[in-house]
Write an enzyme that holds these catalytic residues in place. Structure first.
Site, PDB file in Angstrom:
ATOM      1  N   ARG A  23      86.152  -6.085  40.360  1.00 54.10           N
ATOM      2  CA  ARG A  23      85.040  -7.042  40.536  1.00 54.10           C
ATOM      3  C   ARG A  23      84.061  -6.986  39.368  1.00 54.10           C
ATOM      4  O   ARG A  23      83.302  -7.919  39.127  1.00 54.10           O
ATOM      5  CB  ARG A  23      84.296  -6.730  41.841  1.00 54.10           C
ATOM      6  CG  ARG A  23      85.158  -6.787  43.093  1.00 54.10           C
ATOM      7  CD  ARG A  23      84.446  -6.128  44.263  1.00 54.10           C
ATOM      8  NE  ARG A  23      84.212  -4.697  43.971  1.00 54.10           N
ATOM      9  CZ  ARG A  23      83.445  -3.923  44.757  1.00 54.10           C
ATOM     10  NH1 ARG A  23      82.843  -4.415  45.830  1.00 54.10           N
ATOM     11  NH2 ARG A  23      83.265  -2.649  44.444  1.00 54.10           N
ATOM     12  N   ASP A  47      57.396  -2.132  38.062  1.00 52.64           N
ATOM     13  CA  ASP A  47      58.548  -2.615  37.294  1.00 52.64           C
ATOM     14  C   ASP A  47      58.120  -3.853  36.514  1.00 52.64           C
ATOM     15  O   ASP A  47      57.477  -4.743  37.076  1.00 52.64           O
ATOM     16  CB  ASP A  47      59.703  -3.006  38.228  1.00 52.64           C
ATOM     17  CG  ASP A  47      60.612  -1.827  38.556  1.00 52.64           C
ATOM     18  OD1 ASP A  47      61.615  -2.029  39.268  1.00 52.64           O
ATOM     19  OD2 ASP A  47      60.309  -0.700  38.111  1.00 52.64           O
ATOM     20  N   ARG A  59      58.356  -7.864  20.626  1.00 55.61           N
ATOM     21  CA  ARG A  59      57.220  -7.610  21.527  1.00 55.61           C
ATOM     22  C   ARG A  59      56.761  -6.169  21.283  1.00 55.61           C
ATOM     23  O   ARG A  59      57.542  -5.235  21.480  1.00 55.61           O
ATOM     24  CB  ARG A  59      57.626  -7.802  22.990  1.00 55.61           C
ATOM     25  CG  ARG A  59      58.044  -9.249  23.336  1.00 55.61           C
ATOM     26  CD  ARG A  59      58.385  -9.376  24.785  1.00 55.61           C
ATOM     27  NE  ARG A  59      58.928 -10.691  25.149  1.00 55.61           N
ATOM     28  CZ  ARG A  59      58.333 -11.498  26.034  1.00 55.61           C
ATOM     29  NH1 ARG A  59      57.185 -11.136  26.610  1.00 55.61           N
ATOM     30  NH2 ARG A  59      58.871 -12.672  26.343  1.00 55.61           N
ATOM     31  N   HIS A  62      53.132  -1.699  21.584  1.00 55.04           N
ATOM     32  CA  HIS A  62      52.062  -1.673  22.571  1.00 55.04           C
ATOM     33  C   HIS A  62      51.888  -0.297  23.215  1.00 55.04           C
ATOM     34  O   HIS A  62      52.797   0.528  23.243  1.00 55.04           O
ATOM     35  CB  HIS A  62      52.352  -2.688  23.680  1.00 55.04           C
ATOM     36  CG  HIS A  62      52.469  -4.092  23.186  1.00 55.04           C
ATOM     37  ND1 HIS A  62      53.140  -5.075  23.876  1.00 55.04           N
ATOM     38  CD2 HIS A  62      52.034  -4.683  22.041  1.00 55.04           C
ATOM     39  CE1 HIS A  62      53.088  -6.206  23.195  1.00 55.04           C
ATOM     40  NE2 HIS A  62      52.436  -5.990  22.074  1.00 55.04           N
ATOM     41  N   LYS A  72      57.348   4.897  30.188  1.00 59.85           N
ATOM     42  CA  LYS A  72      58.228   3.763  30.512  1.00 59.85           C
ATOM     43  C   LYS A  72      59.689   4.210  30.521  1.00 59.85           C
ATOM     44  O   LYS A  72      60.092   5.072  29.746  1.00 59.85           O
ATOM     45  CB  LYS A  72      58.041   2.626  29.490  1.00 59.85           C
ATOM     46  CG  LYS A  72      56.656   1.997  29.553  1.00 59.85           C
ATOM     47  CD  LYS A  72      56.344   1.135  28.377  1.00 59.85           C
ATOM     48  CE  LYS A  72      54.880   0.686  28.429  1.00 59.85           C
ATOM     49  NZ  LYS A  72      54.435   0.119  27.147  1.00 59.85           N
ATOM     50  N   TYR A 132      61.778  -2.722  32.751  1.00 55.66           N
ATOM     51  CA  TYR A 132      61.317  -1.352  32.549  1.00 55.66           C
ATOM     52  C   TYR A 132      60.306  -0.925  33.601  1.00 55.66           C
ATOM     53  O   TYR A 132      59.489  -1.713  34.054  1.00 55.66           O
ATOM     54  CB  TYR A 132      60.746  -1.160  31.138  1.00 55.66           C
ATOM     55  CG  TYR A 132      59.716  -2.159  30.687  1.00 55.66           C
ATOM     56  CD1 TYR A 132      60.084  -3.438  30.278  1.00 55.66           C
ATOM     57  CD2 TYR A 132      58.374  -1.809  30.616  1.00 55.66           C
ATOM     58  CE1 TYR A 132      59.143  -4.354  29.837  1.00 55.66           C
ATOM     59  CE2 TYR A 132      57.430  -2.715  30.158  1.00 55.66           C
ATOM     60  CZ  TYR A 132      57.825  -3.978  29.775  1.00 55.66           C
ATOM     61  OH  TYR A 132      56.879  -4.884  29.329  1.00 55.66           O
ATOM     62  N   ASP A 169      50.254  -9.856  18.932  1.00 51.86           N
ATOM     63  CA  ASP A 169      51.038  -8.949  18.078  1.00 51.86           C
ATOM     64  C   ASP A 169      50.884  -9.307  16.610  1.00 51.86           C
ATOM     65  O   ASP A 169      50.870  -8.445  15.738  1.00 51.86           O
ATOM     66  CB  ASP A 169      52.503  -8.972  18.507  1.00 51.86           C
ATOM     67  CG  ASP A 169      52.688  -8.349  19.882  1.00 51.86           C
ATOM     68  OD1 ASP A 169      53.780  -8.518  20.464  1.00 51.86           O
ATOM     69  OD2 ASP A 169      51.743  -7.692  20.359  1.00 51.86           O
TER      70      ASP A 169
END
Ligand SMILES: Cc1cn([C@H]2C[C@H](O)[C@@H](COP(=O)(O)OP(=O)(O)O[C@H]3O[C@H](C)C(=O)[C@H](O)[C@H]3O)O2)c(=O)[nH]c1=O
Length: 188
Positions: A23, A47, A59, A62, A72, A132, A169
């Protein structure tokens, strides 16, 4: 679960077991007990999930400052990304050093990033999805950023074109202009 130390102590590369059959596959993407058996007892409370449509979307970099610093646990739900952690704990032997790993739906790898580190990623496929876990809640008043292309960090993102950035950013400070709120050996 396979756990590999990286050159930055505390940043770990995790490979959960996948059970394949006709599967497809099954995998426990997170199990508190399994991580605890590997000495990882981070208490995750939130989450996060984002999708980036274009390749070369960046991204980061940070962090959230104390008292809402976040550890994280990062994985890729679809596509491929290059995930980066940077040590910004003042006094750390690895201050300003970075590690990066390709996380993908295919390889199922995860990166555990402790508090006191910058986090960012660059996408390597269209419609790349990142998922995350965070060890503290979103606190915009504690939100911070450093330029992804800071020359002192010299991160090799493996971009195939110009980075696609948010305004935040694009206007983030450089490390040289940044006073880290984290100190090595201090609980943040
Ligand atoms: C992070 C976050 C954001 N938001 C809201 C705030 C903005 O209106 C919107 C987009 O936020 P932002 O542009 O900061 O999203 P990213 O650029 O993906 O930021 C994240 O990217 C890097 C890779 C990270 O590790 C951080 O979790 C986080 O900074 O979501 C929330 O409501 N909750 C949250 O926890």
């Amino acid at each position: 679960m396979k756990v590999t130390q990286t050159k930055l102590p505390g940043v770990l590369l995790l490979e959960p077991r996948r059970f394949g059959d006709d599967r497809g596959f099954f995998s426990e993407s997170w199990n508190r007990k399994t991580l605890s058996e590997h000495g990882i007892d981070t208490d995750f409370v939130q989450d996060n999930h984002s999708v980036s449509a274009a390749v070369n979307t960046v991204r980061g970099l940070h962090f959230q400052s104390p008292p809402h610093a976040q550890a994280k646990l990062v994985r890729c739900g679809r596509g491929r990304l290059f995930d980066v952690a940077v040590d910004i704990r003042k006094g750390s032997p690895t201050f300003g050093q970075w590690v990066g790993y390709e996380l993908s739906f295919e390889n199922g790898l995860q990166l555990l990033i402790p508090e006191g580190f910058l986090h960012g990623f660059a996408t390597r496929d269209p419609e790349t999805e990142i998922i995350y876990k965070c060890s503290d809640y979103y606190a915009p008043e504690c939100d911070g950023a450093v330029r992804f292309d800071d020359p002192d960090l010299a991160i090799d993102w493996g971009l195939s074109g110009d980075a696609i950035l948010s305004d935040k950013d694009a206007n983030a400070p450089l490390m040289a202009q940044f006073d880290s709120p984290f100190t090595y050996g201090e609980r943040s």
